[in-house]
Design an enzyme around this catalytic site. Structure first.
Site, PDB file in Angstrom:
ATOM      1  N   THR A  25     -14.214  20.722   6.347  1.00 43.16           N
ATOM      2  CA  THR A  25     -13.433  19.597   5.800  1.00 43.16           C
ATOM      3  C   THR A  25     -14.382  18.507   5.307  1.00 43.16           C
ATOM      4  O   THR A  25     -15.446  18.320   5.901  1.00 43.16           O
ATOM      5  CB  THR A  25     -12.542  19.017   6.924  1.00 43.16           C
ATOM      6  OG1 THR A  25     -11.622  20.029   7.309  1.00 43.16           O
ATOM      7  CG2 THR A  25     -11.757  17.785   6.471  1.00 43.16           C
ATOM      8  N   GLY A  26     -13.961  17.802   4.261  1.00 40.08           N
ATOM      9  CA  GLY A  26     -14.759  16.651   3.800  1.00 40.08           C
ATOM     10  C   GLY A  26     -15.094  16.747   2.320  1.00 40.08           C
ATOM     11  O   GLY A  26     -14.691  17.690   1.629  1.00 40.08           O
ATOM     12  N   THR A  28     -18.000  17.208   0.826  1.00 39.10           N
ATOM     13  CA  THR A  28     -18.919  18.295   0.444  1.00 39.10           C
ATOM     14  C   THR A  28     -18.132  19.595   0.248  1.00 39.10           C
ATOM     15  O   THR A  28     -18.342  20.335  -0.714  1.00 39.10           O
ATOM     16  CB  THR A  28     -20.002  18.496   1.537  1.00 39.10           C
ATOM     17  OG1 THR A  28     -20.490  17.226   1.924  1.00 39.10           O
ATOM     18  CG2 THR A  28     -21.130  19.386   1.066  1.00 39.10           C
ATOM     19  N   ASP A  82     -21.941  15.148   9.655  1.00 41.15           N
ATOM     20  CA  ASP A  82     -22.178  13.709   9.443  1.00 41.15           C
ATOM     21  C   ASP A  82     -23.657  13.380   9.620  1.00 41.15           C
ATOM     22  O   ASP A  82     -24.232  12.629   8.852  1.00 41.15           O
ATOM     23  CB  ASP A  82     -21.320  12.888  10.406  1.00 41.15           C
ATOM     24  CG  ASP A  82     -19.852  13.122  10.124  1.00 41.15           C
ATOM     25  OD1 ASP A  82     -19.421  12.834   9.006  1.00 41.15           O
ATOM     26  OD2 ASP A  82     -19.141  13.647  11.008  1.00 41.15           O
ATOM     27  N   LYS A  92     -20.457  16.158  14.033  1.00 43.33           N
ATOM     28  CA  LYS A  92     -19.393  16.379  13.059  1.00 43.33           C
ATOM     29  C   LYS A  92     -18.126  15.661  13.517  1.00 43.33           C
ATOM     30  O   LYS A  92     -18.057  15.177  14.625  1.00 43.33           O
ATOM     31  CB  LYS A  92     -19.119  17.884  12.914  1.00 43.33           C
ATOM     32  CG  LYS A  92     -20.261  18.620  12.243  1.00 43.33           C
ATOM     33  CD  LYS A  92     -19.931  20.073  11.981  1.00 43.33           C
ATOM     34  CE  LYS A  92     -18.575  20.347  11.410  1.00 43.33           C
ATOM     35  NZ  LYS A  92     -18.269  19.580  10.164  1.00 43.33           N
ATOM     36  N   GLY A  94     -16.402  13.315  11.370  1.00 49.95           N
ATOM     37  CA  GLY A  94     -16.120  12.088  10.630  1.00 49.95           C
ATOM     38  C   GLY A  94     -14.752  12.150   9.957  1.00 49.95           C
ATOM     39  O   GLY A  94     -14.093  11.135   9.765  1.00 49.95           O
ATOM     40  N   GLY A  95     -14.311  13.358   9.633  1.00 46.91           N
ATOM     41  CA  GLY A  95     -12.997  13.551   8.995  1.00 46.91           C
ATOM     42  C   GLY A  95     -11.928  13.932  10.002  1.00 46.91           C
ATOM     43  O   GLY A  95     -10.841  14.384   9.617  1.00 46.91           O
ATOM     44  N   GLU A 101     -12.790  22.783  13.237  1.00 40.40           N
ATOM     45  CA  GLU A 101     -14.128  23.117  12.727  1.00 40.40           C
ATOM     46  C   GLU A 101     -14.908  23.895  13.780  1.00 40.40           C
ATOM     47  O   GLU A 101     -15.531  24.920  13.479  1.00 40.40           O
ATOM     48  CB  GLU A 101     -14.877  21.838  12.333  1.00 40.40           C
ATOM     49  CG  GLU A 101     -14.308  21.206  11.066  1.00 40.40           C
ATOM     50  CD  GLU A 101     -14.882  19.842  10.708  1.00 40.40           C
ATOM     51  OE1 GLU A 101     -14.628  19.387   9.594  1.00 40.40           O
ATOM     52  OE2 GLU A 101     -15.568  19.228  11.539  1.00 40.40           O
TER      53      GLU A 101
HETATM   54  O1  5RP Z   1     -17.153  16.929  10.185  1.00 41.11           O
HETATM   55  C1  5RP Z   1     -16.586  16.724   9.148  1.00 41.11           C
HETATM   56  C2  5RP Z   1     -15.123  16.470   9.060  1.00 41.11           C
HETATM   57  O2  5RP Z   1     -14.511  16.403  10.327  1.00 41.11           O
HETATM   58  C3  5RP Z   1     -17.362  16.705   7.867  1.00 41.11           C
HETATM   59  O3  5RP Z   1     -18.115  17.875   7.782  1.00 41.11           O
HETATM   60  C4  5RP Z   1     -18.277  15.509   7.867  1.00 41.11           C
HETATM   61  O4  5RP Z   1     -17.512  14.335   8.114  1.00 41.11           O
HETATM   62  C5  5RP Z   1     -19.018  15.362   6.534  1.00 41.11           C
HETATM   63  O5  5RP Z   1     -18.138  15.053   5.520  1.00 41.11           O
HETATM   64  P1  5RP Z   1     -18.560  14.808   4.013  1.00 41.11           P
HETATM   65  O6  5RP Z   1     -18.741  16.157   3.395  1.00 41.11           O
HETATM   66  O7  5RP Z   1     -17.388  14.042   3.425  1.00 41.11           O
HETATM   67  O8  5RP Z   1     -19.841  14.024   4.004  1.00 41.11           O
END
Ligand code: 5RP
Length: 219
Positions: A25-26, A28, A82, A92, A94-95, A101
């Site tokens: 998720t996110g 990337t 993250d 990880k 952040g989302g 995950e």
């Molecule tokens: O752990 C995650 C979501 O729960 C993401 O992998 C992490 O937050 C990185 O996100 P981004 O690709 O927006 O930088």
């Protein structure tokens, strides 16, 4: 150059050999879905995704998504993070998608993580996401306090009150010293109502990093 795009374009080639792919998720991962779609590869694959957000992103581009209830084990899991330390510990969540995950990562045969070089950070301490069953949240916060950890309920996105994960749970952000990260990953298993933390200590994964100059490195 956007490092997310650089690393997404680099990894797409590696994904050609897989049919059943676990996706994180996110931003990337969104970029990766975009690139897969552009290259005409999205419709050739079957995905198990770690969030509603990723499921929708795949679906809107007419890709095929299978739910986690299928119990299917992806041939490969791909996601970002993250932060990563120079000795490959990842943070990880952040989302807020850390539980699914970690599930998909655990049950996938191969595990690949991609991200921009700036996420490689050796800090004194990190803010670590922890997923908690709502009714237990006050007990968990006080259990952390007793053990010397400061925990905050995650709020935001213009919403009043806590952010609720796709699993109906609350996310706590807990400050953890770098040297305690892997002990903390084990500690959360001892406190009832905590489901999972966003720390990845096993190092059984490949990590690809990209910078703005288009350079890819492997950690
Ligand atoms: O752990 C995650 C979501 O729960 C993401 O992998 C992490 O937050 C990185 O996100 P981004 O690709 O927006 O930088």
């Amino acid at each position: 150059m956007d490092p997310k795009e650089v690393v997404a374009r680099f990894i797409v080639d590696k994904l050609k050999e897989y049919k059943l792919i676990g996706l994180g998720t996110g931003k990337t991962v969104k970029k990766l879905i975009e690139v897969l779609s552009e290259e005409g590869l999205l419709k050739e694959k079957i995905f198990v995704a770690s969030s509603i957000d990723t499921e929708l992103e795949i679906s809107k581009r007419e890709g095929m998504v299978i739910t986690l209830y299928s119990g299917l084990r992806p041939q490969v899991y791909i996601d970002s993070f993250d932060f990563v330390t120079s000795d490959k510990i990842m943070i990880k969540g952040g989302g807020a998608a850390l539980l699914r995950e970690k599930m998909l990562y655990t049950f996938s045969k191969e595990k690949i993580f991609i991200g921009e070089e700036s996420k490689l950070k050796d800090l004194k301490e990190y803010s670590v996401p922890v997923e908690v069953v709502p009714v237990g949240v006050s007990y968990v916060i006080s259990a952390f306090k007793e053990r010397g950890y400061e925990a905050k309920i995650r709020e935001g996105n213009g919403k009043i009150g806590p952010i609720i994960s796709d699993n109906g749970n609350i996310i706590l952000d807990v400050i953890v010293k770098r040297e305690n990260l892997c002990d903390f990953e084990r500690l959360v298993k001892e406190i009832p109502a905590i489901i999972e933390s966003g720390i990845f200590c096993k190092k059984d994964y490949e990590i690809y990093l990209a910078n703005e100059n288009g350079r890819i490195s492997i950690l």
